[in-house]
Design an enzyme around this catalytic site. Structure first.
Site, mmCIF file in Angstrom:
data_model
loop_
_atom_site.group_PDB
_atom_site.id
_atom_site.type_symbol
_atom_site.label_atom_id
_atom_site.label_comp_id
_atom_site.label_asym_id
_atom_site.label_seq_id
_atom_site.Cartn_x
_atom_site.Cartn_y
_atom_site.Cartn_z
ATOM 1 N N TYR A 272 0.864 -1.179 0.000
ATOM 2 C CA TYR A 272 0.000 0.000 0.000
ATOM 3 C C TYR A 272 0.899 1.227 0.000
ATOM 4 O O TYR A 272 2.082 1.130 0.338
ATOM 5 C CB TYR A 272 -0.974 -0.017 1.188
ATOM 6 C CG TYR A 272 -0.329 -0.040 2.557
ATOM 7 C CD1 TYR A 272 -0.080 1.143 3.264
ATOM 8 C CD2 TYR A 272 0.045 -1.242 3.161
ATOM 9 C CE1 TYR A 272 0.510 1.121 4.511
ATOM 10 C CE2 TYR A 272 0.643 -1.273 4.414
ATOM 11 C CZ TYR A 272 0.866 -0.084 5.083
ATOM 12 O OH TYR A 272 1.465 -0.110 6.313
ATOM 13 N N HIS A 319 6.231 -0.448 0.921
ATOM 14 C CA HIS A 319 5.954 0.670 0.015
ATOM 15 C C HIS A 319 6.901 0.634 -1.182
ATOM 16 O O HIS A 319 8.050 0.249 -1.065
ATOM 17 C CB HIS A 319 6.126 2.007 0.745
ATOM 18 C CG HIS A 319 5.378 2.066 2.028
ATOM 19 N ND1 HIS A 319 4.045 1.772 2.131
ATOM 20 C CD2 HIS A 319 5.775 2.377 3.285
ATOM 21 C CE1 HIS A 319 3.650 1.900 3.372
ATOM 22 N NE2 HIS A 319 4.681 2.263 4.108
#
Ligand SMILES: *[C@@H]1O[C@H](CO)[C@@H](O)[C@H](O)[C@H]1NC(C)=O
Ligand SMILES: *[C@@H]1O[C@H](CO)[C@@H](O)[C@H](O)[C@H]1NC(C)=O
Ligand SMILES: *[C@@H]1O[C@H](CO)[C@@H](O)[C@H](O)[C@H]1NC(C)=O
Ligand SMILES: *[C@@H]1O[C@H](CO)[C@@H](O)[C@H](O)[C@H]1NC(C)=O
Ligand SMILES: *[C@@H]1O[C@H](CO)[C@@H](O)[C@H](O)[C@H]1NC(C)=O
Ligand SMILES: *[C@@H]1O[C@H](CO)[C@@H](O)[C@H](O)[C@H]1NC(C)=O
Ligand SMILES: *[C@@H]1O[C@H](CO)[C@@H](O)[C@H](O)[C@H]1NC(C)=O
Length: 344
Positions: A272, A319
């Site tokens: 995410y 990430h």
């Protein structure tokens, strides 16, 4: 002067050949030839290109439908196809009682990010008796020019003396624990919004919006607890049981917004998006002009926070640092953000 006005009228139809035809027609009308010296015509031909730039460009110079009052507006969709393909002005940004039901595919994705998901509906039902339940930032329009500074935590802020420049913006949006006290010269002292999750939360002053980034349902439960029972003291690490913040300024990022950033802006890279990246895209949705400070490494390639010595990692696995970096570079190339890289 008259002829320039005529040309402006013509370019409104956005047609190059029309412009040329009018210039030709003008040349053939005797009384106009008297008016237009040959130099004027040359000037007109010379300016034709820039007029077209104005017509198609980002300046809203001729178009009546200017998206905002700034000289360049984030939401001017004419000037970047790359941007328009990704930017969805209708995405829900912040949770409220009427938009809180999640579409099933968003819900599934979001719940997969967390270990043991609680009952989302039950948790959300407790939110809006407690926090403001309204639509925020729906005031976009031709009369608004809202400037925003997104302030990351990079060590490249040290020695930058950006403080006054940062504070000059209408909104100053900070991320996680990035302090202002003791660093005012370089990072400024104003904070209108701070994006946090329980593990990164700090006390806020009463002029700052706490904007929760809910990576998990427990984060929303923690937010409720922090303002009521104060009995949640742990997530996967110890978290503060409560924080100082104005309850009436609390906002919660919509899980659908997080998914949208993941789909459209990191294109599915990483698990995410990072807080910094989400914050930047959030700013593109609530501001007309976005300046970015404190992102990236120092000039000698070192990644650390301006307020601590420990090095931070660029690619965390969770990430997609590299992809986010490329997207940010592209946003700059497309004139959607203004990057300030610091001095060190
Ligand atoms: C979720 O499903 C809807 C249709 O039901 C679709 O329009 C949308 O793009 C999907 N979103 C995601 C994130 O897959
Ligand atoms: C969540 O709670 C609501 C209301 O109490 C209930 O109707 C629903 O079945 C629960 N959902 C799950 C997945 O347990
Ligand atoms: C909640 O937000 C949506 C936009 O996401 C808006 O249309 C709606 O009016 C808001 N509801 C309330 C109660 O403010
Ligand atoms: C906000 O904080 C300042 C300084 O801490 C204080 O003087 C002021 O009264 C507070 N305002 C509100 C509305 O609580
Ligand atoms: C916190 O208190 C509430 C209400 O008293 C209770 O329902 C909840 O289970 C408690 N949570 C924890 C983590 O102790
Ligand atoms: C961006 O999102 C919209 C809907 O939210 C979708 O139609 C579009 O395909 C997405 N674009 C990209 C590049 O993912
Ligand atoms: C991020 O982008 C900048 C600008 O193109 C580049 O100089 C830098 O090396 C990139 N950082 C990483 C770690 O890829």
């Amino acid at each position: 002067m008259i002829s320039i006005i005529i040309l402006f009228e013509v370019t409104k139809t956005s047609n190059i050949t029309d412009v040329k035809m009018v210039v030709l027609r003008l040349k053939h009308q005797r009384y106009m030839t008297a008016l237009l010296s040959s130099t004027t015509i040359l000037l007109l031909l010379y300016f034709q290109n820039s007029l077209l730039v104005f017509t198609y460009g980002s300046y809203g110079f001729i178009s009546k439908e200017v998206p905002c009052e700034c000289s360049i507006c984030v939401t001017d969709r004419e000037n970047s196809n790359w941007f328009s393909e990704r930017y969805d002005p209708n995405i829900p940004l912040l949770l409220n009682s009427t938009n809180s039901v999640l579409r099933s595919n968003v819900s599934r994705w979001w719940k997969e990010l967390q270990l043991n998901a609680g009952n989302y509906t039950e948790v959300v039902d407790q939110l809006f008796p407690l926090f403001p339940d309204k639509e925020h930032y729906s005031d976009t329009g031709p009369d608004r020019c809202r400037t925003c500074a997104v302030v990351g935590n990079s060590g490249n802020l040290l020695g930058s003396k950006y403080g006054p420049l940062i504070d000059f913006h209408d909104f100053v949006i900070r991320i996680n624990k990035g302090p202002t006290e003791g660093y005012e010269k370089d990072v400024g002292s104003k904070t209108t919004h701070r994006i946090v999750y329980p593990e990164s939360a700090i006390d806020l002053d009463n002029s700052t919006h706490l904007v929760l980034l809910p990576v998990k349902i427990l984060d929303i439960q923690w937010l409720i607890s922090a303002f009521t029972t104060k009995n949640i003291t742990q997530t996967y690490i110890d978290v503060p049981s409560t924080i100082k913040a104005d309850k009436d300024k609390v906002m919660i990022l919509h899980p659908e917004f997080i998914r949208y950033v993941y789909d459209n802006w990191t294109e599915g890279h990483g698990r995410y998006p990072s807080t910094g990246f989400l914050t930047l895209i959030f700013a593109l949705h609530i501001c007309d002009e976005v300046s970015v400070f404190g992102f990236g490494a120092t000039s000698d390639g070192i990644w650390h926070h301006y307020f601590e010595k420990t090095l931070t990692s660029f690619e965390s696995g969770i990430h997609a640092g590299k992809f986010e970096n490329e997207t940010i570079n592209r946003l700059q190339q497309e004139n959607k953000i203004l990057m300030h890289k610091g001095w060190t």
